[in-house]
Each structure stands twice: as structure tokens, then as C-alpha cells.
Write a protein that holds these residues in place. Structure first.
Motif, mmCIF file in Angstrom:
data_model
loop_
_atom_site.group_PDB
_atom_site.id
_atom_site.type_symbol
_atom_site.label_atom_id
_atom_site.label_comp_id
_atom_site.label_asym_id
_atom_site.label_seq_id
_atom_site.Cartn_x
_atom_site.Cartn_y
_atom_site.Cartn_z
ATOM 1 N N LEU A 25 0.942 -1.159 0.197
ATOM 2 C CA LEU A 25 0.122 0.067 0.015
ATOM 3 C C LEU A 25 1.000 1.265 -0.040
ATOM 4 N N ALA A 26 0.437 2.168 -0.777
ATOM 5 C CA ALA A 26 1.255 3.518 -0.956
ATOM 6 C C ALA A 26 0.575 4.939 -0.737
ATOM 7 N N LYS A 27 1.190 5.825 -0.749
ATOM 8 C CA LYS A 27 0.613 7.369 -0.498
ATOM 9 C C LYS A 27 -0.837 7.045 -1.039
ATOM 10 N N GLY A 28 -1.689 7.602 -0.307
ATOM 11 C CA GLY A 28 -3.023 7.731 -0.665
ATOM 12 C C GLY A 28 -3.951 6.660 -0.815
ATOM 13 N N SER A 29 -3.441 5.696 -0.125
ATOM 14 C CA SER A 29 -4.185 4.469 0.145
ATOM 15 C C SER A 29 -5.079 4.858 1.433
ATOM 16 N N SER A 30 -6.268 4.047 1.385
ATOM 17 C CA SER A 30 -7.325 4.486 2.775
ATOM 18 C C SER A 30 -6.480 3.610 4.005
ATOM 19 N N THR A 31 -6.878 4.053 4.938
ATOM 20 C CA THR A 31 -6.303 3.316 6.389
ATOM 21 C C THR A 31 -7.000 2.005 6.249
ATOM 22 N N PRO A 32 -6.245 0.938 6.506
ATOM 23 C CA PRO A 32 -7.046 -0.338 6.506
ATOM 24 C C PRO A 32 -8.069 -0.653 7.710
ATOM 25 N N THR A 68 -0.041 -6.560 6.354
ATOM 26 C CA THR A 68 -0.488 -5.529 5.249
ATOM 27 C C THR A 68 0.902 -4.960 4.647
ATOM 28 N N TYR A 69 1.295 -5.073 3.599
ATOM 29 C CA TYR A 69 2.500 -4.498 2.933
ATOM 30 C C TYR A 69 2.596 -3.226 2.608
ATOM 31 N N ILE A 70 3.684 -2.554 2.861
ATOM 32 C CA ILE A 70 3.898 -1.306 2.948
ATOM 33 C C ILE A 70 4.813 -0.729 1.838
ATOM 34 N N ASN A 71 4.591 0.192 0.730
ATOM 35 C CA ASN A 71 5.435 0.882 0.148
ATOM 36 C C ASN A 71 6.169 1.956 1.148
ATOM 37 N N LEU A 72 7.352 1.678 1.132
ATOM 38 C CA LEU A 72 8.295 2.325 1.982
ATOM 39 C C LEU A 72 8.920 3.568 1.283
ATOM 40 N N THR A 73 8.822 3.848 -0.031
ATOM 41 C CA THR A 73 9.261 4.876 -0.666
ATOM 42 C C THR A 73 8.067 5.993 -0.759
ATOM 43 N N GLU A 74 6.959 5.558 -1.118
ATOM 44 C CA GLU A 74 5.704 6.378 -1.067
ATOM 45 C C GLU A 74 4.964 5.767 0.151
ATOM 46 N N PRO A 76 1.961 5.371 2.934
ATOM 47 C CA PRO A 76 0.750 5.681 3.154
ATOM 48 C C PRO A 76 0.849 6.755 4.306
ATOM 49 N N GLU A 77 -0.113 7.786 4.085
ATOM 50 C CA GLU A 77 0.022 8.906 5.296
ATOM 51 C C GLU A 77 -0.354 8.332 6.449
ATOM 52 N N TRP A 78 -1.374 7.255 6.704
ATOM 53 C CA TRP A 78 -1.625 6.700 7.977
ATOM 54 C C TRP A 78 -0.642 5.873 8.537
ATOM 55 N N LEU A 79 0.501 5.576 7.822
ATOM 56 C CA LEU A 79 1.480 4.823 8.597
ATOM 57 C C LEU A 79 1.986 5.344 9.660
ATOM 58 N N LEU A 80 2.247 6.603 9.869
ATOM 59 C CA LEU A 80 2.648 7.396 10.989
ATOM 60 C C LEU A 80 1.731 7.215 12.248
ATOM 61 N N ASP A 81 0.451 7.032 12.119
ATOM 62 C CA ASP A 81 -0.341 6.874 13.201
ATOM 63 C C ASP A 81 -0.283 5.385 13.758
ATOM 64 N N LYS A 87 8.434 2.956 10.165
ATOM 65 C CA LYS A 87 9.070 1.827 9.581
ATOM 66 C C LYS A 87 8.297 0.463 9.860
ATOM 67 N N VAL A 88 8.672 -0.348 9.025
ATOM 68 C CA VAL A 88 7.896 -1.808 9.241
ATOM 69 C C VAL A 88 9.394 -2.632 9.702
ATOM 70 N N PRO A 89 9.139 -3.721 10.740
ATOM 71 C CA PRO A 89 7.792 -4.333 11.075
ATOM 72 C C PRO A 89 7.295 -3.524 12.167
ATOM 73 N N ALA A 90 5.865 -3.614 12.143
ATOM 74 C CA ALA A 90 4.917 -3.107 13.274
ATOM 75 C C ALA A 90 3.698 -4.047 13.398
ATOM 76 N N LEU A 91 3.657 -4.258 14.527
ATOM 77 C CA LEU A 91 2.609 -5.392 14.961
ATOM 78 C C LEU A 91 1.501 -4.947 15.601
ATOM 79 N N GLU A 92 0.221 -4.829 14.962
ATOM 80 C CA GLU A 92 -0.945 -4.377 15.850
ATOM 81 C C GLU A 92 -1.442 -5.474 16.563
#
Ligand SMILES: N[C@@H](CCC(=O)N[C@@H](CS)C(=O)NCC(=O)O)C(=O)O
Length: 255
Positions: A25-32, A68-74, A76-81, A87-92
Motif C-alpha cells: 500500500l502506498a501514499k493515498g491508500s485508505s487506512t485499513p 499489510t505490506y507497505i511501500n516504504l518509498t511512497e 501511506p499517510e496513515w502509517l505514521l499513526d 518503519k516496518v515491522p510493526a505489529l498491531e
């Protein structure tokens, strides 16, 4: 949210891994959405060796999880929340109020081993546990040497780092650092050992590492097989990254 179990990036069906589609998931994707099933969610990146550590532990202990895989170059805005460090890994921890998100591969793996006591990976004996933790910490310098070697630097510092672990395994006199079965030290160092094949591909005849039987044993481990990646695929990802356009979705079937 529709969830499908996919096996397309896995060499075995041993994984308890549930993914929406494996696309990063990249920039502009909605929060899962928070999964309604209460199952853990791992924010990951398919080519990240630190995230691989967590996949290995989840798969070895057969703990169900969503990825949930993350595009670390672009990003997603919600990643910082989820992780203010981005960064990854992050475990919810989906079933807890909040839900809390744990970061740092080693801390996540230690949490998982304590929270899910079946198939323990850390030694029970406090002395042996600290000794393994020291060796994991010491591997920080070895993985640093790997990154330099993979970037065209000297190979020798990585080989001499690995020597420490070879000597330790022969001192223990067992098949794995964990004994007759894989343990935490096996899994925490594995992502960079898997990448020996990548170095072989990158460095051709300069590659002069004497491979050990431990490497072959690890390649037959179900958790390793579930997340194993061929060196050619890793090399292709690095090639696209060096061109400034990393193709995170190389392994997604419709990429
Ligand atoms: N010390 C961290 C390192 C994690 C890490 O560096 N992850 C990289 C991907 S392999 C990352 O998220 N990089 C994105 C960034 O730094 O912005 C751990 O062990 O989890």
C-alpha cells in the motif's frame, strides 16, 4: 473487508499468513480497517529482513496473522499513526483496546514468544536466554557488514562476523542454535544468511564463503520455506530500487 488466504509468495503451505492481496500500500491508500476477527496484523515489506524476522516467528509458532505490506518509498499517510517512526515491522495487537502497535523486530519477537507459549523459541534457562540475547545483539554489527558487502563493499567483515556464529554452533554441538529444533537465534540471524545467495549472485567469483550444513538445514525449515525468497528476485528488487523506482510488487501475481 474481503480476506483471502494466498500462497502465491510462499513455497510451503505451512504459513498461518492471511493477506488481502500482497500488494504494497502506498501514499493515498485508505487506512485499513481494524480486522474484525481480532487476529494480529503485521505491517511489513516483502523485501525487509527485519520484518522477515517477525514472519519467521509467527510462522514457526503457527500464530495466525494478517499482513499489510507497505511501500516504504511512497509511504501511506496513515502509517505514521501506526508507527510514528514510519518503519516496518510493526505489529498491531488487534484484540487489545487501542489497539496498540508494537515496533522493533526483536521486541516484537520477544513479545510473541512470551504471549504465545506453545513452541517456545527463547531458552527457558535464564542464563541461556541472556546468552542468546547477547548473540542476537552482537549480530547487529554482522548485519551492518552484510549491508556494506551487498553495496559493493568488502566481503571479509561479513564472513568474520558469521564465523562467530559458526564457532558458537559447533561449541553447542547441535543442529540448530535452538538445539535439535530451530530457536530464536536461528531465526533472528536467518534473514541475512538467506541473502548469502544474493551476495553470491552479486559478487560472482569474489564470493568465497564456505557454506555450512546449518544453512541447508535452515532452508528445509517450514517457517523459513514459507517466507523464502530466491536471490534472483531480491536482486531484481535491488535493481529497481537503484533506478529510483523500487518495484515492491514484484511477487504480486497481477503486478
Ligand atoms: N531496528 C528496526 C529496523 C527496521 C527497519 O529499518 N525497517 C526498514 C525496512 S527494512 C524501514 O522501515 N525503513 C523505512 C524508513 O526508515 O523510513 C527493527 O529491528 O525492526
Amino acid at each position: 473487508m474481503g480476506i483471502t488466504v494466498i500462497t502465491c509468495i510462499s513455497r510451503s503451505n505451512q504459513s498461518t499468513h492471511i493477506m488481502s492481496n500482497g500488494r504494497h500500500l502506498a501514499k493515498g491508500s485508505s487506512t485499513p480497517d481494524v480486522p474484525e476477527d481480532g487476529i494480529l496484523r503485521l505491517y511489513s515489506m516483502r523485501f525487509c529482513p527485519f520484518a522477515q524476522r517477525v514472519h519467521l516467528v509467527l510462522d514457526a509458532k503457527q500464530i495466525p496473522y494478517h499482513s499489510t505490506y507497505i511501500n516504504l518509498t511512497e509511504k501511506p499517510e496513515w502509517l505514521l499513526d501506526k508507527n510514528p517512526q514510519g518503519k516496518v515491522p510493526a505489529l498491531e495487537i488487534v484484540r487489545e483496546p487501542g489497539p496498540p502497535v508494537l515496533t522493533e523486530s526483536l521486541l516484537i519477537c520477544e513479545y510473541l514468544d512470551e504471549q504465545y507459549p506453545l513452541r517456545p523459541l527463547y531458552p527457558r534457562d535464564p542464563l541461556k536466554k541472556v546468552q542468546d540475547k547477547l548473540l542476537i545483539e552482537r549480530f547487529g554489527a554482522v548485519l551492518g557488514a552484510f549491508f556494506k558487502a551487498s553495496d559493493g563493499g568488502e566481503l571479509e567483515p561479513f564472513w568474520s562476523g558469521l564465523d562467530i556464529y559458526e564457532r558458537e554452533l559447533s561449541r553447542r554441538g547441535t543442529d540448530f542454535f535452538g538445539g535439535e529444533q530451530t530457536g530464536i537465534l536461528d531465526y533472528m540471524i536467518w534473514p541475512w544468511c538467506e541473502r548469502l545467495e544474493l551476495l553470491k549472485l552479486q559478487r560472482g567469483k569474489d564470493y568465497n564463503y564456505d557454506e555450512t550444513p546449518w544453512l541447508e538445514r535452515m532452508k528445509r525449515d517450514p517457517a523459513v520455506m514459507a517466507f523464502y525468497m530466491e536471490a534472483e528476485v531480491q536482486a531484481e528488487f535491488l535493481r529497481t530500487r537503484s533506478l529510483g523506482q523500487p518495484n515492491y510488487n514484484l511477487l504480486v501475481k497481477d503486478a
